[in-house]
Design a protein around this motif. Structure first.
Motif, short mmCIF file in Angstrom:
data_model
loop_
_atom_site.label_atom_id
_atom_site.label_comp_id
_atom_site.label_asym_id
_atom_site.label_seq_id
_atom_site.Cartn_x
_atom_site.Cartn_y
_atom_site.Cartn_z
N ASN A 84 52.85 55.08 -23.76
CA ASN A 84 52.64 54.92 -25.21
C ASN A 84 53.28 53.61 -25.67
OD1 ASN A 84 51.65 55.65 -27.65
ND2 ASN A 84 52.98 57.40 -27.96
N ALA A 85 52.99 52.53 -24.96
CA ALA A 85 53.64 51.25 -25.22
C ALA A 85 53.26 50.67 -26.58
CB ALA A 85 53.30 50.25 -24.11
N ASP A 86 52.00 50.87 -27.00
CA ASP A 86 51.57 50.32 -28.28
C ASP A 86 52.35 50.94 -29.44
OD1 ASP A 86 49.77 48.69 -27.02
OD2 ASP A 86 48.04 49.98 -27.38
N TYR A 87 52.56 52.24 -29.36
CA TYR A 87 53.35 52.94 -30.39
C TYR A 87 54.75 52.35 -30.45
CZ TYR A 87 55.30 56.99 -32.93
OH TYR A 87 55.91 57.82 -33.83
N ARG A 88 55.36 52.16 -29.28
CA ARG A 88 56.72 51.62 -29.22
C ARG A 88 56.79 50.23 -29.84
NH1 ARG A 88 59.37 48.33 -25.41
NH2 ARG A 88 61.64 48.49 -25.57
N GLU A 89 55.83 49.38 -29.56
CA GLU A 89 55.85 48.03 -30.10
C GLU A 89 55.78 48.05 -31.62
OE1 GLU A 89 53.47 43.75 -29.70
OE2 GLU A 89 53.03 45.42 -28.32
N ASP A 90 54.90 48.88 -32.18
CA ASP A 90 54.80 48.98 -33.63
C ASP A 90 56.10 49.53 -34.23
OD1 ASP A 90 52.26 47.97 -33.68
OD2 ASP A 90 51.28 49.92 -33.71
N LEU A 91 56.68 50.52 -33.55
CA LEU A 91 57.93 51.11 -34.05
C LEU A 91 59.05 50.07 -34.05
CD1 LEU A 91 59.37 54.59 -33.36
CD2 LEU A 91 60.78 52.61 -32.84
N ILE A 92 59.15 49.28 -33.00
CA ILE A 92 60.19 48.25 -32.92
C ILE A 92 59.99 47.21 -34.02
CG2 ILE A 92 61.01 46.30 -31.52
CD1 ILE A 92 60.82 48.09 -29.09
N ASN A 93 58.76 46.89 -34.34
CA ASN A 93 58.51 45.96 -35.44
C ASN A 93 59.06 46.52 -36.75
OD1 ASN A 93 57.22 44.05 -33.85
ND2 ASN A 93 55.19 44.92 -34.20
N GLU A 94 58.89 47.83 -36.97
CA GLU A 94 59.44 48.46 -38.18
C GLU A 94 60.96 48.42 -38.18
OE1 GLU A 94 57.76 52.16 -39.64
OE2 GLU A 94 56.17 52.00 -38.16
N VAL A 95 61.56 48.71 -37.03
CA VAL A 95 63.02 48.68 -36.92
C VAL A 95 63.54 47.26 -37.17
CG1 VAL A 95 64.98 48.96 -35.34
CG2 VAL A 95 63.16 50.68 -35.40
N ASN A 96 62.83 46.29 -36.63
CA ASN A 96 63.28 44.90 -36.78
C ASN A 96 63.17 44.41 -38.22
OD1 ASN A 96 64.23 44.41 -34.22
ND2 ASN A 96 62.27 43.67 -33.44
N THR A 122 61.95 40.69 -44.03
CA THR A 122 60.54 40.86 -44.42
C THR A 122 60.29 42.27 -44.94
OG1 THR A 122 59.98 41.51 -42.16
CG2 THR A 122 59.71 39.19 -42.73
N LEU A 123 61.30 42.85 -45.59
CA LEU A 123 61.16 44.23 -46.04
C LEU A 123 60.30 44.34 -47.29
CD1 LEU A 123 64.53 46.04 -45.36
CD2 LEU A 123 62.29 46.69 -44.53
N SER A 124 60.34 45.48 -47.95
CA SER A 124 59.36 45.85 -48.96
C SER A 124 59.33 44.92 -50.18
CB SER A 124 59.61 47.28 -49.44
OG SER A 124 60.91 47.40 -49.97
N SER A 125 60.37 44.09 -50.38
CA SER A 125 60.33 43.16 -51.50
C SER A 125 59.18 42.17 -51.36
CB SER A 125 61.65 42.40 -51.61
OG SER A 125 61.94 41.70 -50.42
N TYR A 126 58.65 42.02 -50.11
CA TYR A 126 57.55 41.11 -49.86
C TYR A 126 56.22 41.85 -49.77
CZ TYR A 126 61.22 37.75 -48.79
OH TYR A 126 62.31 36.94 -48.87
N LYS A 127 56.22 43.13 -50.02
CA LYS A 127 55.00 43.92 -49.91
C LYS A 127 54.28 43.97 -51.25
CE LYS A 127 56.71 47.06 -46.29
NZ LYS A 127 57.02 48.47 -45.95
#
Length: 270
Positions: A84-96, A122-127
């Motif tokens: 499940n590498a794709d899931y992990r990559e997306d999760l790490i992007n969120e953590v970062n 790049t948190l929610s203030s830029y969303k």
């Protein structure tokens, strides 16, 4: 050793929501155990709120920020994501996104935290408001994967339809039934079907199993079939309706995640 400052409550809350979306209640208990905190046992409440209170308590202990770092590194550990590498990559992007406020990042190859003073938050203030509205629902990962980009482009019809198609395929793969739509849901989730939401011992268990089955059938008939056979102009979908449909779909997806495959016919043949 990296010098760590305490994480803000907002950062802990965001991290807790990632953990809550990743694990079931039972899995969460096991997750904290593997991270080195076996005393933390899920209490049956809302998952992300439990994770949030647990993270607060861990940060209040001696070496608090380092306790949080251990949690983050276990959450991002490559061995937690075999197949499940794709899931992990997306999760790490969120953590970062969270760690960027502390000039930290998780390395994708190792899952370990390192210092990176060149990164910027790049948190929610830029969303956009649409992104914030979607993300605040804390949807199942697959909903975010298949529907988020379409939703924030205001393509609500397509966001819902793509998520419904992906859910249909997921049930098909997990149940090993070559069918689709309402026939698939009925075959996979009936009392004699191979996907078991619970032990089906009590009447309550059986009612839950059939209730989830009927919700899946209803979703398929009302949304997936309609979306497949009607032009978008003939089936308008506003933002609020799309959010609510995706919430139901996210709930059902987590139910199927926790379902156990059990085929009594195969056992009887042995």
């Amino acid at each position: 050793m990296i010098k760590l400052d305490s994480f803000s409550l907002s950062a802990l809350e965001a991290l807790a929501k990632i953990i809550g979306a990743r694990y079931t209640g039972t899995e969460m208990t096991d997750f904290f155990r593997k991270a080195g905190f076996p005393e933390i046992v899920h209490d049956g409440g809302t998952k992300w709120r439990f994770a949030y209170s647990s993270l607060e308590e861990l940060q209040d202990r001696p070496y608090g920020p380092y306790n949080i770092a251990k949690i983050i590194e276990k959450l991002c550990d490559p061995q937690e994501y075999f197949g499940n590498a794709d899931y992990r990559e997306d999760l790490i992007n969120e953590v970062n996104e969270i760690l960027s406020h502390y000039e930290l990042e998780v390395k994708l190859d190792t899952g370990k935290i390192s210092i990176n003073p060149s990164i910027s938050p790049t948190l929610s203030s830029y969303k956009t408001q649409t992104e914030i509205t979607f993300d605040n629902r804390n949807y199942h990962f697959e909903i975010r994967k298949h529907g988020r980009d379409l939703f924030i482009e205001n393509k609500y019809f397509h966001a819902v339809f793509e998520c419904c198609k992906a859910f249909d395929k997921y049930v098909q793969d997990k149940s090993k039934i070559e069918n689709y739509g309402s026939r698939l849901m009925s075959s996979a989730l009936s009392l004699s079907g191979p996907l078991k939401i619970n032990s089906q011992v009590s009447e309550t268990d059986k009612n839950e199993q059939l209730g989830v089955m009927n919700l899946c059938i209803g979703l398929t008939k009302a949304i997936r079939n309609t979306g497949a056979h009607e032009p978008e102009l003939n089936w308008p979908l506003n933002q609020e309706d799309a959010l609510d449909i995706l919430s139901l779909l996210s709930f059902l997806w987590r139910k199927i995640d926790s379902a156990v495959y059990f085929n009594e016919n195969l056992i009887n043949q042995k």
